[in-house]
Write a protein that holds these residues in place. Structure first.
Motif, mmCIF file in Angstrom:
data_model
loop_
_atom_site.group_PDB
_atom_site.id
_atom_site.type_symbol
_atom_site.label_atom_id
_atom_site.label_comp_id
_atom_site.label_asym_id
_atom_site.label_seq_id
_atom_site.Cartn_x
_atom_site.Cartn_y
_atom_site.Cartn_z
ATOM 1 N N ALA A 20 -6.061 3.836 7.165
ATOM 2 C CA ALA A 20 -6.599 2.476 7.464
ATOM 3 C C ALA A 20 -6.714 1.620 6.677
ATOM 4 C CB ALA A 20 -7.849 3.049 8.347
ATOM 5 N N GLU A 21 -7.333 1.892 5.340
ATOM 6 C CA GLU A 21 -7.406 0.926 4.550
ATOM 7 C C GLU A 21 -6.138 0.105 3.944
ATOM 8 O OE1 GLU A 21 -11.214 0.169 2.160
ATOM 9 O OE2 GLU A 21 -10.561 -0.159 4.474
ATOM 10 N N GLY A 24 -2.454 -4.375 4.199
ATOM 11 C CA GLY A 24 -1.208 -4.684 4.613
ATOM 12 C C GLY A 24 -1.113 -5.493 5.963
ATOM 13 N N GLY A 25 -2.082 -6.009 6.456
ATOM 14 C CA GLY A 25 -2.270 -7.139 7.199
ATOM 15 C C GLY A 25 -2.012 -6.372 8.725
ATOM 16 N N LEU A 26 -1.976 -5.065 8.847
ATOM 17 C CA LEU A 26 -1.666 -4.494 10.039
ATOM 18 C C LEU A 26 -3.042 -4.153 10.750
ATOM 19 C CD1 LEU A 26 0.958 -1.989 8.601
ATOM 20 C CD2 LEU A 26 1.514 -3.964 10.036
ATOM 21 N N TYR A 27 -3.641 -5.061 11.279
ATOM 22 C CA TYR A 27 -5.066 -4.793 11.712
ATOM 23 C C TYR A 27 -5.354 -4.118 12.986
ATOM 24 C CZ TYR A 27 -5.633 -8.662 8.256
ATOM 25 O OH TYR A 27 -5.519 -9.480 6.916
ATOM 26 N N GLN A 42 -16.900 -0.134 10.271
ATOM 27 C CA GLN A 42 -17.435 -0.993 11.187
ATOM 28 C C GLN A 42 -17.244 -2.411 10.686
ATOM 29 O OE1 GLN A 42 -18.534 -0.623 13.960
ATOM 30 N NE2 GLN A 42 -18.691 1.658 14.184
ATOM 31 N N TYR A 43 -17.300 -2.461 9.348
ATOM 32 C CA TYR A 43 -17.166 -3.715 8.466
ATOM 33 C C TYR A 43 -15.446 -4.270 8.783
ATOM 34 C CZ TYR A 43 -16.649 -7.248 4.659
ATOM 35 O OH TYR A 43 -16.359 -8.225 3.826
ATOM 36 N N ARG A 44 -14.743 -3.289 8.484
ATOM 37 C CA ARG A 44 -13.204 -3.841 8.778
ATOM 38 C C ARG A 44 -12.742 -4.002 10.286
ATOM 39 N NH1 ARG A 44 -12.744 -4.696 3.711
ATOM 40 N NH2 ARG A 44 -12.105 -2.673 2.560
ATOM 41 N N LEU A 45 -13.771 -3.185 11.123
ATOM 42 C CA LEU A 45 -13.618 -3.574 12.597
ATOM 43 C C LEU A 45 -14.082 -4.976 12.918
ATOM 44 C CD1 LEU A 45 -14.455 -0.279 14.445
ATOM 45 C CD2 LEU A 45 -12.256 -1.315 14.324
ATOM 46 N N CYS A 105 4.820 3.622 12.874
ATOM 47 C CA CYS A 105 4.424 3.027 14.222
ATOM 48 C C CYS A 105 3.493 1.948 13.803
ATOM 49 C CB CYS A 105 3.317 4.258 14.916
ATOM 50 S SG CYS A 105 4.370 5.657 15.253
ATOM 51 N N ALA A 106 2.787 1.722 12.896
ATOM 52 C CA ALA A 106 2.181 0.603 12.542
ATOM 53 C C ALA A 106 2.847 -0.571 12.139
ATOM 54 C CB ALA A 106 1.100 0.944 11.191
ATOM 55 N N LYS A 107 3.889 -0.494 11.478
ATOM 56 C CA LYS A 107 4.951 -1.613 11.320
ATOM 57 C C LYS A 107 5.679 -1.836 12.488
ATOM 58 C CE LYS A 107 5.857 0.043 6.584
ATOM 59 N NZ LYS A 107 6.709 0.601 5.721
ATOM 60 N N LEU A 108 5.917 -1.002 13.425
ATOM 61 C CA LEU A 108 6.526 -1.183 14.560
ATOM 62 C C LEU A 108 5.499 -1.633 15.932
ATOM 63 C CD1 LEU A 108 9.053 1.445 14.683
ATOM 64 C CD2 LEU A 108 9.634 -0.961 14.438
ATOM 65 N N ASN A 109 4.091 -1.671 15.535
ATOM 66 C CA ASN A 109 3.124 -2.037 16.680
ATOM 67 C C ASN A 109 3.226 -0.935 17.730
ATOM 68 O OD1 ASN A 109 0.944 -3.597 16.945
ATOM 69 N ND2 ASN A 109 1.862 -4.678 18.763
ATOM 70 N N LYS A 110 3.616 0.151 17.508
ATOM 71 C CA LYS A 110 3.633 0.978 18.664
ATOM 72 C C LYS A 110 2.286 1.842 18.599
ATOM 73 C CE LYS A 110 8.301 2.376 19.195
ATOM 74 N NZ LYS A 110 8.195 2.103 20.875
ATOM 75 N N LEU A 111 1.176 1.005 19.114
ATOM 76 C CA LEU A 111 -0.082 1.530 18.846
ATOM 77 C C LEU A 111 -0.385 2.900 19.814
ATOM 78 C CD1 LEU A 111 -1.774 -2.018 19.266
ATOM 79 C CD2 LEU A 111 -1.006 -0.829 17.120
#
Length: 462
Positions: A121-122, A127-130, A156-159, A91-97
């Motif tokens: 999440a890490e 992988g740049g899937l922010y 919170q840092y990652r967000l 889903c992340a790779k296909l951007n199916k949020l």
């Protein structure tokens, strides 16, 4: 696809319409006939890999059934992480949020899933899937919001990192939200996080916040450079990201930032003191490649910034040396020209010859602005906006109206793009001051179109 039709019913229908038996479908989908038989008879559940194979065999794009898969196969009373994890990755790779959010909602109702979701999440973040990572971080943070845990601080840092971009309002909101969490991070994260936070405020020209967090950065770096602390934290240092700068580089960066704050306040004498503080790093004993690189960088930047502060204090005599310094440094040209045109406007210095010398570079910047070297894209975009405003002022004051309005319009365009209300209003006021000189019909027409767009933009603030 009918909203009431199951994936299994769709597959059975496809087999009937195409006269396929289990063996034939297995061959088309490149799967084992026993697996197909188990799926058809309802004796086993689709894995996401099997779903993708069947979906492709049926002539649909991968992900076509993902929304249905979530409700039909993942909404169990006892969620199966081995099935959910690869599904979330796809889903992340296909951007199916939306699908990711639904799965996360299922998991966070159960105990024990915060850790695997955080680890995933890490993985997404690396992988740049922010956007996908942000959904996981937000939900993990909600489960730990009252625990003051280090994992909450990292979320919170990652967000904060994932929300940095050209929209300066959103960047600022993300920075403010992160402020209270930066002190909860462990030391191996804290220096880099403070640097990222202060860089955002620097880009947004929030100088009081830059000063505050720059001093904090310097104090923390100095504490970590303490010989006794350094000896105690050898194991932690070995675990630190190998790509991170050495600790002294953060200390030097603190002084560079504090010098910039003094520069903005026109306290050039104090700015020079900070510049001189990091201009000589011979006290640094490390001789590894990274340390030597950072020592060279800061000594070089100090030289440039000393030129700048002398220039901004009215010493135009340093211009030839300053130009000679940055001429061969492509990444420094925008910043240097911005400094020069700023000084020219303050002290009525004629820099026509310098602008002529770098005309190709200026024209190139008008077409595209790219981050490079130590400057990120956000910083370059803001610096370009400031530069075009200063150029507009320079040419309009010299009654070179064609060039002046060209740069004014470019600044206005970029200001709107990055959602910077301050620049938008400054440009409008500048235009009003020189309105009577808009004798070029084409430029007047362009301004009218731009002003109509700005009216809509400004309405968003009120």
């Amino acid at each position: 696809m009918s909203n009431t039709t199951t994936i299994l019913a769709e597959m059975t229908k496809y087999m009937n319409e195409n006269s396929l038996n289990i063996t034939e479908l297995a061959r088309v989908s490149k799967m084992n006939p026993g697996t197909i038989s188990g799926l058809v008879n309802g004796n086993r559940k689709f894995s996401v890999y099997q779903l993708d194979q069947i979906t492709e065999a049926m002539g649909h794009p991968i992900g076509y059934y993902y929304e249905r898969y979530t409700s039909e196969y993942l909404a169990d009373s006892t969620p199966n992480w081995r099935r959910m994890s690869p599904f979330l990755e796809n889903c992340a790779k296909l951007n199916k949020l939306d699908c990711i959010q639904k799965v996360v909602d299922l998991l966070l109702d159960k105990l024990g899933y915060a850790t695997p979701l955080f680890e995933l999440a890490e993985q997404f973040f690396e992988g740049g899937l922010y956007e996908a990572a942000a959904i996981l971080y937000e939900n993990v943070a909600l489960t730990e919001n009252k625990q003051h845990s280090e994992r909450l601080a990292i979320c919170q840092y990652r967000l904060f990192q994932s929300r940095q971009g050209d929209d300066q309002v959103k960047s600022y909101e993300a920075a403010v939200q992160f402020e209270t969490y930066v002190y909860r991070l462990e030391e191996s994260y804290q220096l880099e996080a403070l640097k990222d936070l202060v860089n955002t405020y620097r880009t947004l020209r929030k100088w009081e916040k830059v000063h505050r967090f720059a001093k904090t950065l310097g104090n923390l770096a100095e504490a970590q450079m303490n010989p006794e602390r350094k000896h105690q934290n050898v194991e932690e240092d070995t675990l630190k990201n190998q790509s991170s700068p050495p600790t002294f580089a953060y200390w030097a960066y603190s002084h560079l930032l504090q010098a910039e704050v003094c520069y903005v306040k026109k306290d050039y004498e104090q700015a020079l003191k900070h510049n001189y503080a990091y201009s000589d790093l011979n006290w640094v004993k490390e001789t590894d490649e990274s340390s030597l690189k950072w020592k060279h960088n800061y000594e070089t930047w100090a030289k440039a910034n000393i030129y700048v502060n002398k220039l901004m204090s009215g010493q135009a005599s340093v211009l030839p040396d300053y130009v000679a310094y940055f001429s061969s440094r492509k990444d420094e040209i925008l910043t240097a020209l911005d400094n020069i045109i700023d000084a020219a406007n303050q002290y009525n210095i004629n820099v026509d010859d310098i602008l002529m010398q770098f005309e190709p570079e200026i024209l190139s910047l008008l077409e595209e602005q790219k981050g490079g070297g130590v400057y990120n894209q956000q910083f370059i975009t803001e610096r370009f906006t400031h530069f075009t405003k200063q150029l507009a002022i320079y040419f309009l004051r010299k009654e070179m109206y064609s060039k002046g309005f060209t740069f004014l319009l470019k600044c206005l365009e970029k200001s709107t793009e990055i959602n910077n209300k301050s620049y938008i209003l400054e440009n409008m006021r500048l235009f009003e001051s020189f309105r009577e000189n808009t004798s070029f019909e084409t430029k007047a027409a362009r301004w009218t179109d731009m002003k109509n767009n700005l009216a809509l933009t400004l309405l968003m603030y009120y």
